[in-house]
Structures are given as C-alpha cells and as structure tokens.
Design an enzyme around this catalytic site. Structure first.
Site, PDB file in Angstrom:
ATOM      1  N   LYS A 223       0.719  -1.200  -0.094  1.00 39.91           N
ATOM      2  CA  LYS A 223       0.061  -0.041   0.074  1.00 39.91           C
ATOM      3  C   LYS A 223       0.675   1.098   0.088  1.00 39.91           C
ATOM      4  CE  LYS A 223      -4.382  -1.908   1.509  1.00 39.91           C
ATOM      5  NZ  LYS A 223      -5.587  -2.128   2.443  1.00 39.91           N
ATOM      6  N   ARG A 263      -3.356 -10.164   4.942  1.00 41.05           N
ATOM      7  CA  ARG A 263      -3.809 -10.071   3.383  1.00 41.05           C
ATOM      8  C   ARG A 263      -2.475  -9.818   2.432  1.00 41.05           C
ATOM      9  NH1 ARG A 263      -6.253  -6.838  -0.616  1.00 41.05           N
ATOM     10  NH2 ARG A 263      -7.946  -7.995  -1.835  1.00 41.05           N
TER      11      ARG A 263
END
Length: 290
Positions: A223, A263
């Site tokens: 991210k 995840r």
C-alpha cells in the site's frame, strides 16, 4: 487447513494466517491486471497456496483510491468461476465484494468467508445474506467509496476513531443477525487514511485487537504508506511490486500483535514471517520452538 470453512465460526491455524490475494481485475494498483481471466486467476490462487497461503481472497472490483465501480454482472462474471474452481481444488476461499448478490453466489460456489471492505454499508442486503448463510464476515473500517475516499481522511485521533467506528459497525452487524464468533475486523489501512494514519494504526494493532475483542485482519500489502516509507531521495515511491519486503515487515508486526490473518499479494516472505513469529512465541513460553 484446506477446504471450505463452513458454518462453524472462524478457522484457526495456531498462528497468524496468510491470506493470498487474487485480483480478477484489469486495473488493480498492485498487479495491473496480471490475473484478469479465469484460468490465470485460478492458477495464481493455486500458486499462492503452494507458496504458503492458508486461504485465498478473490475479488473482481478494484478498491484502489479513485477507482470507479464495475457493474454487478461483470463482477459476477469475473469472480464466480474462479471461486468455484479454487474451492473445488480444496482451497479455503474468501470473496472480496461489497455486493450481497455476488457474495451469495460465491458462497454457493464454495467460498467460506465474505470480505466486504464496506462492512455491509455499501449494500443493505449484505448483512441479512451473511446472517442467513452463517459464514465468517470481515468488517472493515470504511468511510465511503474509492472515488472520493481520500477526502475523508480527516481524524483528530485516528486509532480512537477507527475503534469507535468499527465498534458501532460491529454492533450493527450483530444486530442484523451475524453471530459474533464469525466476525473479523480490519482497520482498513489505506482506505480514507493517509500514510501517517496507516503507520499509527500499525503501531497500535494491539490496542485495536484488545479494545474491539475480535480477530484482526491486517491488509497492508504494497500500500501507499509503504511506498512513502520506502521513497527514494527524490520522493518517488518504489512501484507496488517492489514493496513486498516491507509488507513482510508489517506481517511480522501484525503476527506479533496477535492478528488472525494478514492479506498479502506475494505470500512467500509473509508465510515465513508468521512461522518465525510463532517459533519465537513458543520459545518465549518455554515450549519446543522447532
């Protein structure tokens, strides 16, 4: 553990689990459509399991900042065949969707967990469907759709506000009939949050877990906040695919704080990280570690 989770609460692996990501989309921020198509997506899911993933999260709609929604028929076309084939191979599959109809079809095709980044807010039919299906449900902290979520990244106390907003959402989900022992919470790193917000939440994962009292899913993989941390001297972040070592660092932190799962897009380093953390925990408690 492989196979469908089924209506028995959450599976446990005796350590932090690794959830591998299969984006059946042409516009994912992380992999740019590499797995867009049933055959390549199924192969990718099986490869993730072979590399150490405990379960595989299949999604057909990008949730990157600024992304526009796909229509329901297209999302179903992308997701359901992949879920069916992976589940048929004995893979534990979660479906990443905000639509109740897609989630229901995925569960019928063999998915054992519903991962809704809106926590049931995007589609009023989601909570009744999950309650009826009696499958585990991930409730993520969410303040709105991707197209304008960056404007919602305003907090005076990001951890406190995320805890409060997640707690209210969990209460609503339980009131809607979903059993508490089937819930997982996700702080929503990168969703209506800037890099500093994300780092503060990672620093306080233990607080999130203890105050909410529910299993925690941490989705930091590749991210933007990791790109900011790793930025070059000119300020340019490395491409998403060059953030996997940083992702594994967050995996180790999350596992150490007792997260239920992480995840991730590439599972190898994170699968190693959770096993090392578990060995350290065993050694610390006087158990045989290896």
């Amino acid at each position: 553990m492989h196979g469908r989770i089924g209506p028995v609460g959450l599976p446990e692996w005796g350590r932090c689990a690794v959830m591998g990501v299969v984006n059946v989309t042409p516009d994912s921020f992380s992999d740019g459509g590499r797995w867009f198509g049933t055959a390549v997506a199924v192969k990718r899911g099986l490869d993730l399991v072979g590399g150490g993933a405990d379960l595989v999260d299949v999604g057909g709609e990008s949730t990157r900042p600024g992304a526009l929604r796909v229509d329901e028929a297209e999302e179903r076309r992308r997701v359901i065949p992949v879920v069916r084939e992976l589940a048929g191979e004995g893979v534990v599959v979660s479906v990443d969707t905000m639509r109740a109809s897609v989630a229901e079809a995925a569960v019928e095709a063999g998915a054992g967990l519903v991962n809704d980044v809106s926590g049931g807010l995007a589609d009023p039919a989601m909570i009744p469907m999950v309650a009826q299906a009696r499958v585990p449900f991930v409730v993520m902290h969410w303040r709105g759709f991707s197209e304008d979520m960056n404007s919602r990244a305003v907090y005076s106390d990001v951890t406190g506000e995320v805890v409060d907003e997640l707690r209210r959402r969990v209460d609503a989900v339980v009131a809607g009939g979903v059993e508490p022992d089937r819930l997982v919470v996700d702080p929503g790193l990168g969703f209506a949050k800037n890099a500093q917000h994300d780092l503060e939440l990672v620093a306080r994962l233990g607080r999130l877990r203890s105050e909410l009292g529910l299993p925690l899913l941490v989705a930091a993989s590749r991210k933007r906040f990791l790109g900011r941390v790793l930025a070059h001297e000119d300020g340019a972040p490395p491409p998403a695919r060059e953030r996997d070592a940083a992702t594994a660092a967050v995996t180790a932190l999350a596992a150490r704080e007792g997260a239920w799962a992480v995840r991730v897009h590439e599972v190898g380093a994170s699968a190693d990280a959770v096993r090392v953390v578990r060995a350290v925990e065993r050694a610390a408690s006087g158990e045989e570690a290896v």
